[in-house]
Design an enzyme around this catalytic site. Structure first.
Site, PDB file in Angstrom:
ATOM      1  N   GLU A  98       0.796  -1.230   0.000  1.00  0.00           N
ATOM      2  CA  GLU A  98       0.000   0.000   0.000  1.00  0.00           C
ATOM      3  C   GLU A  98       0.832   1.286   0.000  1.00  0.00           C
ATOM      4  O   GLU A  98       0.811   2.047   0.986  1.00  0.00           O
ATOM      5  CB  GLU A  98      -0.948   0.007   1.209  1.00  0.00           C
ATOM      6  N   GLU A 130      -5.146  -8.820   1.107  1.00  0.00           N
ATOM      7  CA  GLU A 130      -5.799  -8.520   2.387  1.00  0.00           C
ATOM      8  C   GLU A 130      -7.286  -8.301   2.170  1.00  0.00           C
ATOM      9  O   GLU A 130      -7.688  -7.608   1.222  1.00  0.00           O
ATOM     10  CB  GLU A 130      -5.266  -7.224   3.029  1.00  0.00           C
TER      11      GLU A 130
HETATM   12  C1  FCB Z   1      -4.317  -2.150   5.653  1.00  0.00           C
HETATM   13  C2  FCB Z   1      -2.926  -2.459   6.151  1.00  0.00           C
HETATM   14  C3  FCB Z   1      -2.886  -3.488   7.243  1.00  0.00           C
HETATM   15  C4  FCB Z   1      -4.035  -3.354   8.206  1.00  0.00           C
HETATM   16  C5  FCB Z   1      -5.345  -3.251   7.479  1.00  0.00           C
HETATM   17  C6  FCB Z   1      -6.544  -3.145   8.365  1.00  0.00           C
HETATM   18  O1  FCB Z   1      -4.331  -0.855   5.146  1.00  0.00           O
HETATM   19  O2  FCB Z   1      -2.134  -2.927   5.094  1.00  0.00           O
HETATM   20  O3  FCB Z   1      -1.636  -3.410   7.874  1.00  0.00           O
HETATM   21  O4  FCB Z   1      -3.814  -2.307   9.055  1.00  0.00           O
HETATM   22  O5  FCB Z   1      -5.321  -2.156   6.611  1.00  0.00           O
END
Ligand code: FCB
Length: 440
Positions: free
Chosen positions: A163, A345
């Site tokens: 990110e 994620e």
């Molecule tokens: C993302 C991050 C991760 C976590 C999630 C909830 O932006 O990559 O580390 O904090 O959000």
């Protein structure tokens, strides 16, 4: 729900959020150590000093993953464990931790997927300008090269950055994350140097001719117009440019979006010949972190305004909108494909409570189930989705929210470091069991 037989099913974590042991085995200071100790920056003054103590409990945590039945684990490497000041002499004891972790994973039949940068920049590099300094990208390349050489035989899935939007915007644009700097131009400078760092790491990886695959993880969020009016549609296009295309376009098309002149004129100062050849180097896959969508309307001044969530929200205040994942996957495939995609994620925070040894979290289970279903739909529609990592294995240090936001499918009692699999973790476990039976 149908998923391919060789689909990677995993859980994800990040070094600073779980490891603790910040002073051990020669680890250097990171920007998150410094930031979390700065009064007022993190809720309740929480820090990652101990976190989930994963540095010491990694064997138990790998055993837990094995019990859940995942076949892959996405973790991140703390740069300051490898190079305590960001460069120079390798810290062997830090390196050894990741070697032990990878070995433990492989012995348990779990494929390691390593992220090189999940936000814990060595503080010594920040003292020289951090991501505002172009040299940081070069040091990142050296660090990446070390990791490829040391772990490239065992780790077959690499992610350069997690990110970059967050590192750049939250770190240097609005200062909500480490290093807590705040300037609109700095945001764009940092983003450019992060993309350059990614490109340089990619170059190192390719030159080593390693067997694995390499990609980058972006936080992507589809932006929908509040109405069909041309003004709102234009607002959504702008929000998409800011949130998504500013990263996707240089990676896939070799330049920043041409329809964002106000950004282009700022970043121009930092672009050097050859940068985009590196940044748009061939990726093996794109990693996507998806949590929610945006809905925006024109603000009447040529800009846009985000609307409050229309549906149910998680403890983060993020709208639960599974359909957005499907839309995003199809859009990425259409506009930037064909490239293999991974969901690196996806998950949800809820205010869980431990009751008689159990954590009942039906909202999280529903969240995951609905998002899995949208992923399955996208695969059916032809999207080359290769894997799915649930955020997160453990409740952990959720950045500016400290330990107040629980994303784990495993509950962590931060007093005792006891791990308790939540109902959602049990659900994932039975989903994986059934999935391998039905599709295996
Ligand atoms: C993302 C991050 C991760 C976590 C999630 C909830 O932006 O990559 O580390 O904090 O959000």
């Amino acid at each position: 729900m149908k998923f391919p037989q060789d689909f990677k099913w995993g859980v994800a974590t990040a070094s600073y959020q779980i490891e603790g042991a910040v002073h051990e085995d020669g680890r250097g200071e990171s920007i998150w150590d410094r930031f979390s100790r700065t009064p007022g920056k993190v809720l309740h003054g929480h820090t990652g000093d101990v976190a989930c103590n994963h540095y010491h409990l990694y064997r138990e945590d790998v055993a837990l993953m094995k019990e859940l039945g995942v076949n892959s684990y996405r973790f991140s490497i703390a740069w300051p464990r490898i190079y305590p000041t960001g460069k120079g002499q390798v810290n062997q004891r830090g390196l050894d931790f990741y070697k032990r972790l990878v070995e433990e994973l492989l012995n348990s039949g779990i494929e390691p997927a390593a992220t090189l940068y999940h936000w814990d920049l060595p503080q010594a590099l920040e003292d020289q300008g951090g991501w505002l300094n172009r040299d940081t990208a070069r040091y990142f390349q050296d660090y990446a090269q070390t990791m490829f050489e040391q772990l490239g035989d065992a780790v077959k899935l690499w992610i350069t950055l997690n990110e970059p939007w967050c590192s750049a915007y939250l770190g240097y644009g609005n200062g909500v994350h480490a290093p807590g700097k705040s300037d609109p131009n700095w945001y764009l400078y940092a983003a450019h140097h992060l993309l350059l760092a990614h490109g340089l790491a990619l170059q190192a990886f390719t030159s080593l001719n390693l067997p694995g695959e390499i990609g980058i993880t972006l936080n992507l969020s589809p932006q929908y117009p509040a109405s069909d009016s041309p003004q709102d549609r234009e607002a959504a296009r702008k929000a998409d440019g800011f949130q998504n295309r500013w990263y996707l376009d240089p990676l896939f098309n070799g330049f920043y979006p041409q329809d964002m002149p106000e950004f282009l004129s700022v970043v121009a100062a930092k672009i050097q010949p050859g940068d985009f050849d590196l940044i748009s180097g061939d990726l093996d896959f794109l990693g996507i972190n998806y949590y929610s969508r945006g809905v925006v309307k024109a603000d009447g001044r040529g800009g846009y305004q985000a609307l409050p969530p229309a549906g149910p929200v998680t403890h983060m205040g993020w709208e639960v909108y599974p359909r957005g994942l499907y839309d995003l996957l199809l859009r990425l495939h259409e506009d930037y494909g064909p490239i293999p995609l991974y969901i690196t994620e996806n998950g949800a925070a809820y205010p869980d409570v431990l009751e008689q040894g159990r954590v009942h979290d039906p909202e999280r289970t529903a969240y995951l189930e609905q998002h899995f279903a949208q992923a399955a739909r996208a695969i059916e529609a032809g999207v080359p989705l290769k894997g799915y990592y649930v955020w997160s294995l453990l409740d952990n240090f959720e950045w500016a929210f400290g330990y107040e936001r629980r994303f784990g499918i495993v509950y962590v009692d931060f007093e005792t470091q006891e791990r308790i699999v939540k109902d959602s973790g049990r659900w994932y476990q039975s989903f994986l069991k059934c999935n391998s039976k039905c599709n295996g």
